[in-house]
Every structure is written in structure tokens, then in C-alpha cells.
Design a protein around this motif. Structure first.
Motif, PDB file in Angstrom:
ATOM      1  N   ILE A   1     -10.061  -4.769   4.727  1.00 33.25           N
ATOM      2  CA  ILE A   1      -9.784  -4.856   3.295  1.00 33.25           C
ATOM      3  C   ILE A   1     -10.882  -4.140   2.510  1.00 33.25           C
ATOM      4  O   ILE A   1     -12.037  -4.573   2.493  1.00 33.25           O
ATOM      5  CB  ILE A   1      -9.674  -6.319   2.832  1.00 33.25           C
ATOM      6  N   TRP A   2     -10.503  -3.034   1.900  1.00 34.23           N
ATOM      7  CA  TRP A   2     -11.331  -2.349   0.923  1.00 34.23           C
ATOM      8  C   TRP A   2     -10.386  -1.735  -0.098  1.00 34.23           C
ATOM      9  O   TRP A   2      -9.166  -1.826   0.039  1.00 34.23           O
ATOM     10  CB  TRP A   2     -12.249  -1.319   1.569  1.00 34.23           C
ATOM     11  N   ALA A   3     -10.941  -1.140  -1.147  1.00 34.81           N
ATOM     12  CA  ALA A   3     -10.124  -0.767  -2.301  1.00 34.81           C
ATOM     13  C   ALA A   3      -8.948   0.134  -1.939  1.00 34.81           C
ATOM     14  O   ALA A   3      -7.856   0.003  -2.507  1.00 34.81           O
ATOM     15  CB  ALA A   3     -10.992  -0.104  -3.367  1.00 34.81           C
ATOM     16  N   ALA A   4      -9.133   1.054  -0.996  1.00 28.38           N
ATOM     17  CA  ALA A   4      -8.053   1.977  -0.645  1.00 28.38           C
ATOM     18  C   ALA A   4      -6.894   1.280   0.050  1.00 28.38           C
ATOM     19  O   ALA A   4      -5.777   1.808   0.070  1.00 28.38           O
ATOM     20  CB  ALA A   4      -8.581   3.108   0.229  1.00 28.38           C
ATOM     21  N   ASN A   5      -7.131   0.116   0.628  1.00 31.97           N
ATOM     22  CA  ASN A   5      -6.078  -0.610   1.343  1.00 31.97           C
ATOM     23  C   ASN A   5      -5.454  -1.725   0.516  1.00 31.97           C
ATOM     24  O   ASN A   5      -4.584  -2.444   1.006  1.00 31.97           O
ATOM     25  CB  ASN A   5      -6.619  -1.185   2.648  1.00 31.97           C
ATOM     26  N   VAL A   6      -5.909  -1.881  -0.718  1.00 35.36           N
ATOM     27  CA  VAL A   6      -5.334  -2.863  -1.635  1.00 35.36           C
ATOM     28  C   VAL A   6      -4.412  -2.119  -2.595  1.00 35.36           C
ATOM     29  O   VAL A   6      -4.858  -1.264  -3.361  1.00 35.36           O
ATOM     30  CB  VAL A   6      -6.426  -3.607  -2.418  1.00 35.36           C
ATOM     31  N   ILE A   7      -3.114  -2.422  -2.549  1.00 40.93           N
ATOM     32  CA  ILE A   7      -2.123  -1.731  -3.373  1.00 40.93           C
ATOM     33  C   ILE A   7      -1.788  -2.605  -4.582  1.00 40.93           C
ATOM     34  O   ILE A   7      -1.500  -3.802  -4.428  1.00 40.93           O
ATOM     35  CB  ILE A   7      -0.844  -1.417  -2.572  1.00 40.93           C
ATOM     36  N   VAL A   8      -1.852  -1.977  -5.757  1.00 40.03           N
ATOM     37  CA  VAL A   8      -1.588  -2.696  -7.008  1.00 40.03           C
ATOM     38  C   VAL A   8      -0.494  -1.963  -7.780  1.00 40.03           C
ATOM     39  O   VAL A   8      -0.300  -0.753  -7.633  1.00 40.03           O
ATOM     40  CB  VAL A   8      -2.865  -2.812  -7.866  1.00 40.03           C
ATOM     41  N   HIS A   9       0.244  -2.706  -8.597  1.00 46.57           N
ATOM     42  CA  HIS A   9       1.285  -2.098  -9.427  1.00 46.57           C
ATOM     43  C   HIS A   9       1.187  -2.647 -10.847  1.00 46.57           C
ATOM     44  O   HIS A   9       0.687  -3.750 -11.074  1.00 46.57           O
ATOM     45  CB  HIS A   9       2.675  -2.362  -8.849  1.00 46.57           C
TER      46      HIS A   9
END
Length: 326
Positions: A213-221
Motif C-alpha cells: 500500500i502506497w499512493a500509486a496503489n490507492v485508487i480514488v474517484h
């Protein structure tokens, strides 16, 4: 262990062959699919990652590519396992580890709506909400436990060091690490690794973790009321000491304060966690020295090895959880 292939080229005809094979399995109709766009996605550090757009539902998919010899079957199994727990992550559409359709191994996945957290600037309010939603997802995921540590589809071991230490030694053995670090730093690293079994004796319960888990693997919408968590990608899941997951969030200078406030309200940090986190940071930084060689990771590897040697678990047994690893 890793085959870095982040710039592979997929042609439209190759994409259409993959999509036709997948949708043919799904619908039992072998109608050709027309691919309308192939878009590179950022964040892939090991594989080439592309978004495919095409002429029928669901109209978009994500594909990960690598050279033959580097497969995706393990990641597909992990994603399917996570799906069964209700964890927010992409559905697996198709996996080919034999390069039968195109000259690459590939993993075809559902597209989660939105973009990675790395690519957007959120207001403090929306960032805090995303972090709280991530904390809720991980509180649920970390409720999945079993008697042994290890891979999700293996028997495992009741001792965490039986799983972590062979992995740590294998990482340390990579020749790039010897080539990129000084003899003095390598000596500190080796002494820190010798201490790791003692530091990690206070193991937690074998817990299902995401593992990357780091920012590139956290998907937001973005919705009408602002930004929300869509889900997480690129898992490296196993049953581990949950502190390895929590330490990883701190590996790249991220604060994640709202996450930790929300998470620890349900799952408090264990006394002495900071010294154990340093062992996990050492592992993470060594991987980055091995694969990428950046000066930053050489510096922080030396720093964390020194910190491990200069502190003891007893000294940190009453660490204030509000420090969160700083």
C-alpha cells in the motif's frame, strides 16, 4: 524474483485478440472486439500497465504485461482471494502465464473508477476522508486471520520469523546491494539482520494483509460530495504480522495521520512497535536499493540499519503510539 519490464508495447491487434478471448469466455460468443485506445498508466514499477478501451461493456480494462518467465498467476490468486473477503480491489478477467495469445504474460483486470492517489492533489478534508475510508477497509481486511503465517495458498508456519527471515536473507543476497552500498553500511545491515529474529519475537496474529500500500496503489474517484476510495491494486498479500503492512505506509515519507487515527481507534499499535517497524523498513529499502539504486534509498537504508543497532526492543516497549513511527 523481479523482472523489470515497464515499457513493453502492445499493438491494437494484440489487445483485440486478448479482449476477444476474454469476452468470448464470458459471453460464450466469439465476436471480434474492436479496441479503440491503448493508454499507458503511471505507477507501474515492475510491469507495463495499460488501460484498454473497447467497443462493448464494460468498455475498459487494465492489463499488466511482462516477459515470458515472469507470471501473474500468484497475483490473480491473491486478487480472487481478496475479492472473496469483500476487500475493494479489481476483479480478475483473464490471466495468461504461458504467453499463448501474445508474446507476453499478462493479467487482464477490471478498471477501478478514478485515478491513483499519487496523481491527484486533494484538499485536506478530502484526503482525510480517503484515509479514513482506507482505514475502514484495512480494519476489515485485518480481521481475516488464521493459525499460520505465509502465502495464502500454503500451509505456512506458526513462527513469523520462519517466513520473514528467508525472504530478508534472499533480498540481502542480491549482488546489486553489495555493489551499491559501502562496506561499512553493509556490515551494519548484516548486524541488523542478525538482530531481526530477537526483535520480531513479539509477533502478532497471522493476519491477511494487502502487502503493497502506497499512493500509486490507492485508487480514488470524485463524486458529487468530493473524493472517495475506489479500491487498491497490485496486492502482495500473505498472512503476516500486521505491523509489516502498517510500517510500509510510513516507508515513503507519507504522514497518513488520519489513517492511523482511524485505524488505531479499532486496532491499537502494540508496545515496542517502532523497532519492529524498522526491520520492515530495512527490508523495503533494501528492495529499492536492489531494484532501482536511488541515492535516497541508499541513504535511508544506512540510516535505518544504524537505528536498529542503536536501540533495543526493551527501550521502545513503552513507545507512545501517537508517534506513529516518526
Amino acid at each position: 524474483m523481479f523482472n523489470l519490464q515497464t515499457d513493453l508495447q502492445l499493438t491494437t491487434s494484440q489487445a483485440e485478440e486478448i479482449l476477444t478471448a476474454w469476452l468470448g469466455q464470458r459471453t460464450r460468443r466469439a465476436e471480434p472486439v474492436r479496441c479503440t485506445a491503448i493508454e499507458p498508466l503511471s505507477g507501474g514499477m515492475i510491469n507495463t500497465v495499460l488501460r484498454l478501451r473497447f467497443d462493448r461493456a464494460p468498455y475498459t480494462a487494465v492489463i499488466k504485461l511482462n516477459r515470458p518467465g515472469s507470471g501473474f498467476d500468484a497475483e490473480a490468486r491473491i486478487l480472487r482471494h481478496l475479492h472473496r473477503t469483500g476487500f475493494p480491489c479489481p476483479e480478475v478477467y483473464l490471466v495468461d502465464d504461458q504467453a499463448q495469445l501474445v508474446p507476453y504474460t499478462f493479467l487482464l483486470l477490471e478498471t477501478l473508477p478514478g485515478t491513483s492517489l499519487q496523481e491527484v492533489e486533494l484538499s485536506q478534508e478530502h484526503r482525510e476522508r480517503v484515509e479514513r475510508e482506507l482505514a475502514a477497509a484495512l480494519v476489515d481486511l485485518h480481521g481475516q486471520t488464521r493459525p499460520t503465517f505465509g502465502a495464502i495458498d500454503e500451509a505456512g508456519s506458526p513462527a513469523w520469523v520462519d517466513i520473514l527471515m528467508p525472504d530478508l536473507h534472499a533480498i540481502r543476497a542480491q549482488p546489486e546491494i553489495d555493489a551499491r552500498l559501502s562496506a561499512a553500511v553493509l556490515a551494519d545491515i548484516d548486524r541488523a539482520i542478525e538482530l531481526a529474529p530477537q526483535v520480531l519475537q513479539a509477533q502478532g496474529t497471522p493476519t491477511l494483509i494487502h502487502g503493497d500500500i502506497w499512493a500509486a496503489n490507492v485508487i480514488v474517484h470524485e463524486a458529487e460530495d468530493g473524493w472517495h476510495l475506489s479500491g487498491l491494486v497490485d496486492p502482495g498479500s500473505q498472512y503476516a504480522d500486521v505491523e509489516m503492512e502498517l510500517a510500509y505506509l510510513r516507508s515513503f515519507n507519507g504522514r497518513w495521520d488520519s489513517f492511523f487515527d482511524a485505524y488505531t481507534a479499532h486496532r491499537p499499535l502494540r508496545p515496542g512497535y517502532l523497532q519492529r517497524w524498522r526491520i520492515y523498513w530495512l527490508r523495503t529499502y533494501l528492495i529499492h536499493v536492489w531494484l532501482f539504486g536511488d541515492q535516497h534509498y541508499r541513504d535511508v537504508t544506512a540510516e535505518v540499519a544504524s537505528q536498529i543497532l542503536s536501540a533495543s526492543p526493551d527501550e521502545l516497549s513503552h513507545t507512545d503510539s501517537k508517534q506513529k513511527g516518526d
